[in-house]
Design a protein around this motif. Structure first.
Motif, PDB file in Angstrom:
ATOM      1  N   VAL A  33       0.833  -1.202   0.000  1.00  0.00           N
ATOM      2  CA  VAL A  33       0.000   0.000   0.000  1.00  0.00           C
ATOM      3  C   VAL A  33       0.869   1.253   0.000  1.00  0.00           C
ATOM      4  CG1 VAL A  33      -1.667   1.326   1.342  1.00  0.00           C
ATOM      5  CG2 VAL A  33      -1.952  -1.145   1.097  1.00  0.00           C
ATOM      6  N   ALA A  34       1.902   1.271   0.855  1.00  0.00           N
ATOM      7  CA  ALA A  34       2.742   2.462   0.972  1.00  0.00           C
ATOM      8  C   ALA A  34       3.547   2.726  -0.291  1.00  0.00           C
ATOM      9  CB  ALA A  34       3.677   2.308   2.170  1.00  0.00           C
ATOM     10  N   VAL A  35       4.186   1.701  -0.823  1.00  0.00           N
ATOM     11  CA  VAL A  35       5.014   1.874  -2.025  1.00  0.00           C
ATOM     12  C   VAL A  35       4.143   2.254  -3.212  1.00  0.00           C
ATOM     13  CG1 VAL A  35       6.537   0.704  -3.650  1.00  0.00           C
ATOM     14  CG2 VAL A  35       6.819   0.341  -1.194  1.00  0.00           C
ATOM     15  N   ARG A  36       3.009   1.555  -3.373  1.00  0.00           N
ATOM     16  CA  ARG A  36       2.118   1.880  -4.473  1.00  0.00           C
ATOM     17  C   ARG A  36       1.575   3.308  -4.348  1.00  0.00           C
ATOM     18  NH1 ARG A  36      -2.524   3.146  -4.672  1.00  0.00           N
ATOM     19  NH2 ARG A  36      -2.505   2.872  -2.419  1.00  0.00           N
ATOM     20  N   GLY A  37       1.162   3.710  -3.113  1.00  0.00           N
ATOM     21  CA  GLY A  37       0.656   5.057  -2.906  1.00  0.00           C
ATOM     22  C   GLY A  37       1.704   6.113  -3.187  1.00  0.00           C
ATOM     23  N   PHE A  38       2.953   5.832  -2.787  1.00  0.00           N
ATOM     24  CA  PHE A  38       4.034   6.782  -3.040  1.00  0.00           C
ATOM     25  C   PHE A  38       4.273   6.950  -4.533  1.00  0.00           C
ATOM     26  CE2 PHE A  38       8.570   7.496  -3.828  1.00  0.00           C
ATOM     27  CZ  PHE A  38       8.739   8.719  -3.204  1.00  0.00           C
ATOM     28  N   VAL A  39       4.341   5.834  -5.241  1.00  0.00           N
ATOM     29  CA  VAL A  39       4.599   5.895  -6.688  1.00  0.00           C
ATOM     30  C   VAL A  39       3.454   6.611  -7.405  1.00  0.00           C
ATOM     31  CG1 VAL A  39       4.879   4.511  -8.781  1.00  0.00           C
ATOM     32  CG2 VAL A  39       6.064   3.854  -6.672  1.00  0.00           C
ATOM     33  N   VAL A  40       2.220   6.267  -7.035  1.00  0.00           N
ATOM     34  CA  VAL A  40       1.054   6.885  -7.660  1.00  0.00           C
ATOM     35  C   VAL A  40       1.054   8.395  -7.429  1.00  0.00           C
ATOM     36  CG1 VAL A  40      -1.455   7.102  -7.455  1.00  0.00           C
ATOM     37  CG2 VAL A  40      -0.404   4.849  -7.680  1.00  0.00           C
ATOM     38  N   THR A  41       1.306   8.791  -6.182  1.00  0.00           N
ATOM     39  CA  THR A  41       1.304  10.219  -5.862  1.00  0.00           C
ATOM     40  C   THR A  41       2.432  10.952  -6.583  1.00  0.00           C
ATOM     41  OG1 THR A  41       0.348   9.756  -3.695  1.00  0.00           O
ATOM     42  CG2 THR A  41       1.420  11.888  -3.985  1.00  0.00           C
ATOM     43  N   ALA A  42       3.635  10.355  -6.588  1.00  0.00           N
ATOM     44  CA  ALA A  42       4.779  11.007  -7.230  1.00  0.00           C
ATOM     45  C   ALA A  42       4.529  11.206  -8.724  1.00  0.00           C
ATOM     46  CB  ALA A  42       6.043  10.175  -7.010  1.00  0.00           C
ATOM     47  N   ILE A  43       3.960  10.180  -9.383  1.00  0.00           N
ATOM     48  CA  ILE A  43       3.679  10.316 -10.809  1.00  0.00           C
ATOM     49  C   ILE A  43       2.606  11.382 -11.045  1.00  0.00           C
ATOM     50  CG2 ILE A  43       2.715   9.129 -12.822  1.00  0.00           C
ATOM     51  CD1 ILE A  43       4.042   6.575 -11.813  1.00  0.00           C
ATOM     52  N   GLY A  44       1.551  11.356 -10.208  1.00  0.00           N
ATOM     53  CA  GLY A  44       0.498  12.358 -10.357  1.00  0.00           C
ATOM     54  C   GLY A  44       1.016  13.767 -10.145  1.00  0.00           C
ATOM     55  N   VAL A  45       1.847  13.967  -9.144  1.00  0.00           N
ATOM     56  CA  VAL A  45       2.413  15.295  -8.872  1.00  0.00           C
ATOM     57  C   VAL A  45       3.305  15.741 -10.021  1.00  0.00           C
ATOM     58  CG1 VAL A  45       4.043  16.519  -7.386  1.00  0.00           C
ATOM     59  CG2 VAL A  45       2.203  15.163  -6.374  1.00  0.00           C
ATOM     60  N   LEU A  46       4.112  14.823 -10.530  1.00  0.00           N
ATOM     61  CA  LEU A  46       4.997  15.182 -11.632  1.00  0.00           C
ATOM     62  C   LEU A  46       4.195  15.635 -12.859  1.00  0.00           C
ATOM     63  CD1 LEU A  46       7.827  15.343 -12.854  1.00  0.00           C
ATOM     64  CD2 LEU A  46       7.615  12.920 -13.477  1.00  0.00           C
ATOM     65  N   VAL A  47       3.159  14.885 -13.177  1.00  0.00           N
ATOM     66  CA  VAL A  47       2.316  15.268 -14.320  1.00  0.00           C
ATOM     67  C   VAL A  47       1.675  16.624 -14.066  1.00  0.00           C
ATOM     68  CG1 VAL A  47       0.236  14.664 -15.613  1.00  0.00           C
ATOM     69  CG2 VAL A  47       1.896  12.884 -15.019  1.00  0.00           C
TER      70      VAL A  47
END
Length: 565
Positions: free
Chosen positions: A131-145
């Protein structure tokens, strides 16, 4: 730590993982649009004198939050498809390791704790890490976009300190795991020492050894305290990494605000960048650092201990558990159930040649099943040796011998799974041949074929034995020991089974339930509690009073009906 991460990565099944990624897409929407929505609400709404437009943009944020909540629900719904198979694999490892230790005669007192406690710790922390790793990756990609859609210059300012803090944290994980492992070991040692001292309190007081006992505990306490201080240092370092990666981008953006405004960047764009940092990157990094640095280390350490305990012991003997031949040799074997018990097997010497069919007979309780266990390496003799092809019996690969006891085991599942349990690569033709050779065709037809589900409680004892016998036949082990494994079959079915194993080849040892089984063997071993006598039927009738007594009630023409044990 690399071994544990490889095991965790290999456990990720493709389809559930893709389903989890797909469910994460809507969850990423709030992180991707939050800063952009704030920027538009400020520039096109509130600062432009159109508060209605600003509120409309903020309403978009509420809608995306609802979509994200749906995605989060789907994520947790899919999580079990990844965690439960991983837990099942760990259970198989723990049980397999305990069985290997039991077969080798090694005590394994921690198996139950590993199964009931440590497996659950690993499963729970594994889920938390996903959950933590997936949430981090999802958030980082969303923020970058989102940052790139507002202003690439803001992204170039924010990303370097964020990545610096992230990389610094990842670099600490190796030695942090070592310190976590040292802390666990120190805690266990303190518990062991304290328990030993408390158990011997009366002796300590009686002998005046209080200072010595106190010193033993003090040393363990000091070691445990040092390990905890080392962990505290890791936690402080972890906090420093978060400050760099979480607060660094915020400070950089604040200090660069005037310069960005001078470059033509709007107040809304700057505020949107701050939104991405404060409500996107910073919470995501904080959660990632906290979970990976806490639960992640417990996951690695606990999983490592499970893998260490369940791994098969290294075999330093020649051949790595593969016997040079298939002969079974017992030399001066003595075995008793306890140091003060009478030996069940006493000074027995015997050689069973490759391909030989040996029957073992004797009164009930004389030691026939114990002999079977000794031959298969399930127990070690108190004196003497048992060897297969020159190797100690307990060092031989499990694939080299099969022991079928009187009480056959059938598990809930398909007929195919039960029959091919020891030979998962068997073809349909091979299974057909085995079923026909052992006379199990009628049973399989009645149950509905290979794909039919088996309900063990609805099978008779003889039907369960047929399942186990076909399973052993398919395994094609060089040594097969049938410990009254046909006692619930009728004499004709028993003859079919024994003759099938004899034709198949390999060494066959039958703990005989009927004298007719002995008559089909190449040689017969008679156990009488003090020694063993070996010979064929004619020789033993002339030389063994016990054997003559066993066959004394044999009715000519109906040897299959005589029960000797």
């Amino acid at each position: 730590m690399r071994r544990e991460l490889r095991v965790a990565a290999r456990s990720l099944r493709r389809r559930p993982l893709l389903a989890l990624v797909a469910a994460s897409v809507p969850e990423a929407l709030p992180a991707a649009v939050s800063g952009l929505v704030v920027a538009r609400a400020v520039d096109q709404g509130f600062l432009a004198g159109a508060p209605g437009t600003g509120l409309a943009w903020l309403g978009v944020l509420l809608v995306t939050a609802a979509v994200g909540a749906v995605g989060t629900r789907a994520v947790f719904h899919r999580l079990g498809d990844l965690t439960e198979p991983f837990r099942d694999d760990l259970v198989r490892r723990v049980v397999g390791g305990a069985l290997r230790n039991g077969v080798a005669g090694r005590a394994d007192q921690g198996a139950l704790a590993r199964l009931t406690r440590q497996v659950e710790i690993v499963r729970d922390t594994y889920a938390g890490l996903l959950v933590a790793v997936r949430g981090f990756v999802v958030t980082a990609i969303g923020v970058l976009v989102g940052l790139l859609s507002i202003a690439p210059s803001v992204a170039l300012l924010i990303l370097p300190p964020f990545l610096l803090g992230l990389v610094a944290f990842l670099a600490t994980l190796g030695f942090a795991a070592n310190r976590q492992r040292a802390s666990v070991l120190a805690d266990e040692r303190l518990a062991d020492v304290a328990q030993a001292v408390l158990r011997g309190t009366r002796d300590v007081v009686a002998t005046g050894r209080e200072r010595h006992a106190s010193g033993m505990v003090a040393e363990a306490v000091a070691e445990q305290a040092a390990a905890e201080r080392a962990l505290a240092g890791v936690a402080a370092l972890r906090t420093a990494c978060f400050v760099i990666g979480g607060w660094g981008p915020l400070l950089v953006l604040l200090f660069a605000g005037p310069w960005l405004a001078g470059q033509g960047l709007t107040a809304g764009a700057i505020l949107g960048g701050l939104t991405y940092v404060l409500f996107g990157l910073q919470p995501a990094l904080q959660n990632f650092v906290g979970v990976v640095g806490g639960s992640g280390l417990r996951f690695v350490v606990t999983l490592g201990r499970l893998l260490d305990a369940s791994a098969p012991p290294p075999d330093t003997r020649a051949g790595h558990g593969v016997p040079a031949g298939h002969d079974v040799e017992l030399r001066g074997v003595t075995f008793a159930y306890g140091p003060h018990a009478e030996p069940v097997v006493h000074d027995l010497s015997l050689t069973v040649s490759p391909g030989e069919h040996l029957a073992v007979v004797g009164p009930s309780g004389i030691g026939k099943s114990t002999l079977a266990a000794l031959m298969c390496g399930l127990v070690r003799p108190d004196e003497g040796t048992v060897r297969h092809g020159g190797l100690p019996a307990d060092a031989v690969s499990p694939a080299a011998r099969v022991l079928i006891p009187q009480e056959a085991y059938v598990f809930a599942g398909t007929c195919w799974a039960n029959l091919t349990y020891l030979s998962p690569d068997a073809t349909t033709g091979q299974v057909d041949d085995a079923v026909e050779a052992l006379g199990a065709t009628a049973l399989l037809t009645r149950l509905g074929g290979y794909s039919a589900n088996v309900r063990p409680a609805e099978l008779s004892a003889g039907e369960r034995q047929l399942f186990a016998l076909v399973r052993a036949y398919l395994a094609a082990a060089p040594l097969v020991v049938l410990d009254e494994a046909t006692c619930h079959l009728d004499p004709i079915a028993e003859r079919t089974v024994e003759e099938a194993f004899a034709r198949r080849g390999g060494t066959l040892v039958v703990i005989a339930h009927r004298v007719s089984s002995a008559l089909r063997a190449d040689r017969i071993l008679v156990l009488d509690g003090t020694e063993g006598t070996v010979g064929d039927h004619t020789t033993l009738v002339a030389s063994s009073a016990l054997y003559r007594d066993l066959v004394g009630h044999w009715v000519a023409g109906r040897p299959q009906d005589i029960v000797v044990s």
